[in-house]
Scaffold this active site. Structure first.
Site, PDB file in Angstrom:
ATOM      1  N   CYS A   1       8.529   7.611  -2.293  1.00  0.00           N
ATOM      2  CA  CYS A   1       8.046   9.176  -2.283  1.00  0.00           C
ATOM      3  C   CYS A   1       7.776   8.806  -4.434  1.00  0.00           C
ATOM      4  CB  CYS A   1       7.562  10.114  -2.112  1.00  0.00           C
ATOM      5  SG  CYS A   1       7.016   9.427  -0.325  1.00  0.00           S
TER       6      CYS A   1
ATOM      7  N   HIS B   1       5.758  14.770  -6.585  1.00  0.00           N
ATOM      8  CA  HIS B   1       4.909  14.143  -5.642  1.00  0.00           C
ATOM      9  C   HIS B   1       4.729  15.192  -4.591  1.00  0.00           C
ATOM     10  CE1 HIS B   1       4.754  11.801  -2.655  1.00  0.00           C
ATOM     11  NE2 HIS B   1       5.960  12.706  -1.832  1.00  0.00           N
TER      12      HIS B   1
ATOM     13  N   ASN C   1      -1.018  12.980   0.789  1.00  0.00           N
ATOM     14  CA  ASN C   1       0.437  12.070   0.079  1.00  0.00           C
ATOM     15  C   ASN C   1      -0.006  11.005   0.271  1.00  0.00           C
ATOM     16  OD1 ASN C   1       2.705  11.198  -0.006  1.00  0.00           O
ATOM     17  ND2 ASN C   1       3.996  12.480   1.265  1.00  0.00           N
TER      18      ASN C   1
END
Ligand code: UT7
Length: 331
Positions: free
Chosen positions: A111, A258, A288
């Site tokens: 990520c 993130h 996500n």
């Protein structure tokens, strides 16, 4: 020495899955997901390949950058959900774009991938006079690695892609990257079993238990451990990157974290002494999407006019690895 952003683009698959939809397949509720994660809905791929989503985002970024694909010198693709073991996603996208003058590299930095990609782009631009325009494509089909009977992970993820064209500029970006590989066993998904024509099934079964909690081809995650890592690693990386830029996180015009969990984002903001109104959040709509989160946020911020030329923007990611990274860039 430095870089500037020439254009950005994004692509989110058409199919939207709401929290309510999840109540039909696992024991969960809109209330639990909203309260514990901040997510309300996410876009998910209907068999669209990672490279296809990346190509759509890249095409839009190149159009916004007002350049010809032949002017791209390097393509960096960040992904944890590539379509092929080989070739690289970067080569597939190079071919489809007709970016015949570019070479390509894939990076797997979970990520934090986009932050690593941007850092890498600047290092190539700063050290090689032949490299002027770099296309970074962060494309993810994370949902194909998720077990849709595991309520603790399946509700968290979505799919999509973001892309950015960067070019030589006057402002240096400042980054801080790090990792703690002892946490590799806390969040992972297998690619292919290490079998071949001479494999003894029984020996292979034993050897395949290299990590303690094997889940076959699906994601394994110790959510609470990753959470604890994130709320320390994000502020730490952002502060270190700011330090190099001669700033404090609160001096930045905007922070793009993130988008894993709203509680992680809020705790990290508090620890950085930054007001939430400077922190961009779209997790409610995307979930996500791993390395695609940050470039999708960046595209939306620019489209909505929430950041303007000259603003100092901090981007910070963490994820499987365990990995972290932050970068401060002047847009
Ligand atoms: O990009 C990086 C990727 N990963 C992450 O960023 C994940 C970081 N971790 C997190 O965001 C959080 O740890 C989670 C969202 C994964 C979990 O939230 P939590 O507050 O840490 O919950 P928990 O794991 O402590 O679970 C609390 C309870 C448990 O039930 P019991 O044992 O207390 O009865 C879980 O079984 O919540 C239950 N639970 C759920 N309940 C309803 C877990 N998932 C769900 C669910 N719906 N979807």
């Amino acid at each position: 020495m430095g870089i500037k952003i020439l254009g950005t683009g994004m692509y989110l698959p058409e199919k939207v899955v709401t929290n309510e939809d999840f109540t039909k397949i696992v024991d969960t509720s809109d209330e639990w997901i909203t309260k514990r994660t901040g997510i309300k809905r996410r876009h998910i791929s209907q068999g669209e390949y990672t490279w296809v989503m990346g190509l759509k985002a890249a095409t839009s970024a190149i159009k916004n950058a007002k350049i010809n694909p032949l002017e791209i010198d390097m393509i960096i693709v960040t992904t944890i959900s590539a379509d092929f073991a080989y070739p690289s996603m970067a080569n597939v996208i190079q071919g489809k774009l007709g970016a015949n003058n570019a070479f390509g590299i894939d990076i797997c930095c979970a990520c934090a991938g986009f932050v690593y990609g941007l850092d890498m782009a600047q290092r190539y631009i700063n050290t090689d006079s032949d490299i002027n325009n770099v296309l970074i494509v962060s494309s993810e089909n994370v949902t194909k690695t998720v077990d849709y009977t595991d309520r603790s992970t399946c509700v968290l993820f979505g799919d999509g892609a973001g892309a950015v064209v960067v070019t030589r500029g006057e402002n240096q970006a400042y980054s801080y990257l790090g990792a703690d590989g002892t946490g590799a066993e806390l969040l992972y998904a297998h690619l292919y079993p290490a079998n071949n024509g001479f494999t003894d099934e029984n020996v292979a079964l034993e050897n395949s238990k290299a990590f303690p909690n094997e889940t076959g081809r699906y994601m394994y995650m110790e959510g609470q451990d990753v959470y604890k890592f994130a709320i320390s690693a994000m502020p730490y990386a952002m502060e270190k990157a700011c330090e190099k830029a001669g700033l404090k996180p609160k001096d930045l015009d905007c922070i793009i974290p993130h988008q894993a969990n709203i509680r992680i984002i809020e705790t990290a903001a508090k620890r950085m002494n930054v007001d939430m109104d400077k922190v961009f959040v779209n997790i409610q709509d995307t979930g996500n999407i791993s390395s695609a989160c940050i470039p999708v946020c960046l595209t939306q911020l620019l489209e909505q006019g929430k950041i303007k030329s000259g603003d100092k923007v901090g981007m910070v990611g963490f994820g499987s690895g365990l990995i972290y990274g932050a970068i401060v860039i002047t847009v």
